[in-house]
Design an enzyme around this catalytic site. Structure first.
Site, PDB file in Angstrom:
ATOM      1  CB  SER A 199      -7.334   0.168  -1.095  1.00  0.00           C
ATOM      2  OG  SER A 199      -8.633   0.064  -0.710  1.00  0.00           O
ATOM      3  CG  HIS A 221      -5.892  -2.754   3.072  1.00  0.00           C
ATOM      4  ND1 HIS A 221      -4.804  -1.810   2.991  1.00  0.00           N
ATOM      5  CD2 HIS A 221      -5.170  -3.750   2.216  1.00  0.00           C
ATOM      6  CE1 HIS A 221      -3.761  -1.876   2.556  1.00  0.00           C
ATOM      7  NE2 HIS A 221      -4.061  -3.157   1.881  1.00  0.00           N
ATOM      8  CD  GLU A 653      -2.271  -8.611   1.094  1.00  0.00           C
ATOM      9  OE1 GLU A 653      -1.920  -9.678   1.001  1.00  0.00           O
ATOM     10  OE2 GLU A 653      -1.590  -7.441   1.096  1.00  0.00           O
TER      11      GLU A 653
END
Length: 720
Positions: A199, A221, A653
């Site tokens: 992330s 992520h 993402e």
């Protein structure tokens, strides 16, 4: 009872982000109403769900249980099949419901006592929050009862679900996937969907922004294909609270959350909250402090579904040592797993209290309960406070660094048995640092801001590693530290950074060496790399070649240090490593990369977005952004290319939101893979084109915004 009313949608004013190349200004649509709206949230007088054009439920409830009921109903409509499967697994009945593919998970959860502990934890909830959990489960059941044909026959047997099922799923996800996992305990290693969690997070103080408003980035992520990591976007409003954001499906609270006053985000951290103890077996027991101890033994069983639909009972003997439950590895060794936080049932309620806090002091009081077992947590609010916390239930250990505790710890001595955990104040944290920002991109907690405010020497060596920070993490620090007077537009542009930082660190040495190589192909490749702007844009013609070379230079995961001239150093954590130690070897690697790129993609100069495609259902658009270990802040992990040289995202993402705590709040974002995966949904592939263009949409909080965008209304009545 819920009923659904349809009407034509009004025109929706969306935020439009223009351009992909660095330096191109991002243009946003004007706010959908005049500024200076009151901070107070809309106070619903009836229960209803308003669905916008992207399948986002805006849930208005007259009280908290009503909102939770509507939230459960909405999640079931959008992800019902997957949620019921996850709840069935967490119940310890996956093998009974769906057969041998679920047997290992069933044994893992039963041996660790997850279903039984979930019942205990459910009973230990505060009465008010237990009512919310019951309401959430009731909403799931109500949707399934009212829409039976929309639920797959395979998962209907899980119904009805209960508040205890909600707790069991959260318990399994947090304590026995994130903190402990079967792959790590059994010695098999985590599969990619669990190992590659990541992330990005930023929080910026008012003094570093153009308008004097704090900014927050939420950007996890995770795998695009794993059910328990699938995110869901929603908006909950009652007279007492408002929450907008995203969380994993099946959870009743929004973990990536914001409202008109504050917001939080999470990133995966490397805290070691579980210990695997290697046991020395002897005489039917195990050695401990020089004596043979008998195992505690408990007899259990589970059912296993057969191919013909029948079930057979399977006995399960659960052995425990002083450390915890015991598992046998494939090589015959016995390992006991000890997991911190199994005495803390309040994770869900703590998150709820954090995201509905009325002040930073209230937020800190919730954090201090230490019920959330892991994660870096980043906070920002409209008063201008920002905070980073290396959060988690961290055992107090008498000796050893993190590498020791990540391995198989000797289980034959009490010197390694931990019994206490650290309070919040012992952990790395920073509030309102001089640098004006906090950040984390899954790096160790030593550079949460710049300049740094503490060092690893201030904390035990077992809390976090002093290992190289990824190039993505370094880029995160630099993007924040090198930019002042940030507007929301500039903030969004920085989030979209897909620069190949590794190229900046290596090409100045590689290109000159390659240009003097006698091989014409190597010279041509060097000229291609020299002309490259070092961005992973869809039209880049050198990015694929560089990626193949970097895999040889820095290893399969692009994380190796040995080939750099100057390796990473904690003294220079955001500017090392750099340089090429052996230019001749690097040129030979380029020669091999040329052949590999041609074999995989057909040519060394194939456009990045021609090979890297975002394909969901019938939508097929070019991709941009790359691997975090190459330095791309915006992350997509790509599959292996097929026979046509086409690859698609498998990780990266998922949810992204960028928030300005203005009056009223402004927020823009996307859910990469849409907000529903139920069969027949129109909200699975409806955002992927915007992802390709970095065309963020405005996130709708104010009632007038939602009314202007509503596609469908679902009034409901809820009686506990």
């Amino acid at each position: 009872m819920l009923r659904v009313l349809h009407r034509a949608a009004s025109a929706l004013v969306m935020a439009t982000v223009i351009g992909l190349a660095p330096g191109v200004a991002f243009a946003l649509a004007e706010p959908t109403s005049t500024p200076q709206a009151p901070i107070a949230a809309y106070k619903p007088r009836s229960n209803e769900i308003l669905w916008d054009g992207y399948g986002v439920p805006h849930i208005y409830g007259v009280d908290a249980p009503s909102a939770f009921y509507g939230y459960g109903w909405a999640q079931a409509r959008s992800h019902g099949d997957n949620i019921l499967r996850l709840y069935g697994e967490a119940r310890g009945k996956g093998a009974e419901y769906w057969g041998p593919d679920y047997e290992q998970t069933t044994v893992w959860l039963l041996t660790n006592g997850v279903p039984e502990r979930a019942q205990q934890w459910y009973a230990q909830q505060s009465p008010d929050f237990r009512a919310n959990l019951d309401a959430f489960a009731a909403g799931i059941n109500a949707y399934a009862q009212q829409n039976p044909d929309d639920i797959s026959p395979e998962v209907r047997q899980v119904l009805p679900v209960s508040g205890a099922d909600v707790v069991a799923h959260a318990h399994r996800l947090m304590n026995f996937l994130y903190v402990a996992s079967p792959g790590r305990t059994l010695g098999e290693g985590d599969p990619p969907d669990l190992a590659d969690q990541g992330s990005n997070s930023w929080a910026v103080a008012p003094g570093k922004t153009a308008n004097g408003n704090a900014l927050l980035l939420q950007n996890p992520h995770l795998s695009w294909t794993t059910d328990y990591f699938t995110y869901y976007e929603a908006h909950l409003v009652t007279p007492d609270f408002e929450i907008y954001g995203a969380t994993q499906i099946g959870l009743p609270v929004i973990r990536f959350a914001f409202n008109q006053r504050m917001g939080i985000t999470n990133t995966v951290n490397g805290m070691v909250g579980a210990t695997n103890y290697r046991l020395t077996l002897q005489d039917g027991g195990y050695l401990y402090d020089g004596q043979v101890r008998p195992f505690e033994r408990r007899q259990a069983s589970y059912r296993l579904r057969q191919a013909d639909g029948s079930t057979v009972d399977k006995p399960l003997e659960i052995r425990s040592s002083v450390h915890g439950p015991v598992f046998e590895r494939a090589d015959g060794t016995a390992v006991a797993v000890r997991v911190a936080g199994l005495d803390r049932p309040g994770m869900l309620e703590q998150y709820f209290d954090m995201i509905t806090a009325h002040s930073f002091d209230d937020y800190e009081a919730a954090m201090a309960r230490m019920q959330v077992p892991t994660f870096n947590i980043v906070y920002a609010d409209r008063e201008g406070t920002i905070n980073y916390s290396f959060n988690g239930v961290a055992p107090k250990r008498a000796e050893g660094d993190i590498a020791f505790w990540q391995g198989n710890v000797p289980g034959d001595s009490s010197r390694y048995l931990w019994t206490e955990t650290h309070p919040l104040d012992d952990l790395p944290r920073v509030t309102n640092p001089p640098g004006g920002f906090v950040q984390n991109s899954n790096d160790p907690p030593w550079t949460p801001t710049w300049p740094v405010t503490y060092t690893p020497r201030d904390h035990p060596s077992y809390l976090a590693p002093q290992t190289p920070h990824s190039l993505r993490a370094q880029q995160s620090v630099r993007l924040m530290s090198e930019n002042d007077d940030l507007t929301l537009e500039r903030f969004m542009a920085l989030q979209f950074s897909h620069r190949a930082v590794m190229a900046d660190r290596t090409l100045p040495d590689l290109i000159p060496a390659a240009l003097i190589d006698p091989d014409p192909e190597v010279q041509a490749a060097a000229r291609l790399l020299a002309a490259w702007d070092r961005e992973f844009t869809s039209d880049s013609r050198a990015a694929l070649l560089f990626e193949e070379w970097a895999r040889l230079f820095a290893g399969q995961n692009f994380a190796g240090q040995a080939a750099f001239a100057t390796p990473w150093s904690l003294d220079k954590p955001v500017s090392t490593p750099y340089g090429v130690r052996d230019p001749k070897a690097a040129v030979d690697q380029l020669r091999t990369a040329i052949a590999n790129t041609k074999r995989k993609y057909g040519a060394i100069d194939r456009p990045f977005g021609d090979a890297s495609r975002m394909i969901l259902n019938d939508v097929n658009v070019p991709g941009a952004a790359g691997y975090g270990n190459l330095g791309s802040f915006r992350v997509f992990t790509w599959s292996d290319p097929d026979e046509n040289g086409i690859r698609t995202p498998v990780h990266g993402e998922t949810w992204v939101a960028m928030i300005e705590f203005s009056t009223p709040v402004r927020a823009y974002g996307l859910m990469s893979y849409g907000n529903s995966r139920q069969p027949g949904t129109t909200h699975y592939s409806d955002q992927i084109e915007r992802v390709s263009r970095a065309d963020f949409r405005e996130l709708l909080l104010r009632r007038e915004q939602v009314e202007a965008a509503v596609q469908e209304r679902t009034p409901f009545n809820f009686k506990p």
